[in-house]
Design an enzyme around this catalytic site. Structure first.
Site, PDB file in Angstrom:
ATOM      1  CB  THR A  36      -6.510  -8.005  -6.035  1.00 26.52           C
ATOM      2  OG1 THR A  36      -6.849  -7.391  -4.795  1.00 26.52           O
ATOM      3  CG2 THR A  36      -5.025  -8.329  -6.025  1.00 26.52           C
ATOM      4  CG  HIS A  62      -1.780   1.201   1.334  1.00 25.52           C
ATOM      5  ND1 HIS A  62      -3.030   1.296   0.748  1.00 25.52           N
ATOM      6  CD2 HIS A  62      -1.565   2.399   1.945  1.00 25.52           C
ATOM      7  CE1 HIS A  62      -3.542   2.487   1.004  1.00 25.52           C
ATOM      8  NE2 HIS A  62      -2.678   3.172   1.732  1.00 25.52           N
ATOM      9  CG  HIS A  75       0.006   1.424  -5.486  1.00 23.80           C
ATOM     10  ND1 HIS A  75       0.302   1.208  -6.809  1.00 23.80           N
ATOM     11  CD2 HIS A  75      -1.249   1.939  -5.475  1.00 23.80           C
ATOM     12  CE1 HIS A  75      -0.716   1.572  -7.570  1.00 23.80           C
ATOM     13  NE2 HIS A  75      -1.680   2.036  -6.777  1.00 23.80           N
TER      14      HIS A  75
END
Length: 282
Positions: A203, A142, A145
């Site tokens: 995802t 997380h 990214h």
């Protein structure tokens, strides 16, 4: 050392696109680096320490409004990316950057800049996780990214605000339309969340997205395309790394957990089977 410094100065101040060099937050890397470093520090240290002895904030209305705005921005970015080139003008095999003041070229440049601003706004995703004490959501994937995307977008605005790599922004914005719609609906609470069966497929869409980006940018390395091969190489490597991270996340959170649930179900059924004769005898 002097040659390295001179190369850095030449890269930062002479190789940039003159059309975008004076735009807000694009004049140099300093402001962006401060934002990204502050984001990482807050997400991994300052924020969790601040919330340690506090109750989590609900932020329900804030999240609904925030995600709704993100959906609108993402739809607009998809539209602008298509209309400025990818609908019928750009080549999917090789698309150099148009550095002219042509209206469509400037439209694409402004679209890339808005995409960059959106990547900065999206850092609030993590801020909201911190304030809601959803620390489990703040994984390496997380944070990496969210920290890397503004950097990639900044490079795009300053050096290549158009051309081959802008397909990344169009696809990513399309994925975000779906993703932020899910988050917005989820923010309404359990009465809506029970109908949101498609979380795992977000995802999967991310994996498809980065696979397309890897192939699309990787092909430039083997063709005579007038697009920076160094940038294509970095985007290809980054896409491959994201595929690994999102793939690992998918396996851990969906494949293995699904197998564990099946195992527990079989185990529980077995226990019930052995216990039932005893119950009957009693």
């Amino acid at each position: 050392m002097m040659s390295v410094v001179e190369y850095w100065r030449d890269l930062i101040y002479n190789k940039n696109d003159p059309r975008t060099k004076d735009w807000f937050l694009v004049t140099g890397p300093g402001p962006l680096l401060m934002i990204v470093v502050s984001y990482i520090y807050f997400s991994t240290s300052a924020g969790p320490r601040y919330m340690r002895d506090r109750k989590p904030y609900t932020l329900r209305n804030t999240l609904i409004v925030y995600n709704f705005i993100q959906v609108l921005l993402s739809i607009y970015l998809v539209y602008e990316g298509l209309m400025a080139g990818w609908w019928n003008d750009y080549s999917f095999r090789c698309q150099p950057v148009d550095y002219s003041n042509n209206p469509k070229a400037m439209r694409m440049a402004r679209g890339v800049y808005l995409y960059f601003i959106c990547k900065l706004i999206e850092l609030l995703d993590t801020v909201f996780f911190v304030f809601r004490k959803k620390q489990r959501q703040i994984s390496f994937l997380h944070v990496y990214h969210h920290a890397m995307m503004p950097v990639c977008a900044w490079i795009g605005v300053r050096y290549v605000p158009g051309g081959q790599s802008t397909l990344l922004g169009v696809i990513n914005s399309f994925i975000h339309v779906i993703m932020y719609t899910y988050y917005m609906l989820s923010a309404f609470g359990p009465e809506i969340q029970k109908y949101l069966w498609w979380k795992r497929y977000l995802t999967s869409l991310q994996l498809v997205q980065f696979s397309i980006i890897l192939i699309h940018n990787g092909q430039v390395l083997f063709t005579d395309c007038n697009y920076p091969k160094v940038l294509s190489f970095l985007l290809t490597v980054n896409a491959a790394f994201f595929i690994y991270l999102f793939g690992s996340f998918y396996v851990i959170n969906y494949t293995k957990r699904s197998e564990l649930r099946k195992f527990k179900k079989v185990t529980n059924d077995g226990i019930q089977f052995h216990e039932s004769p005893k119950t009957k005898a009693e």
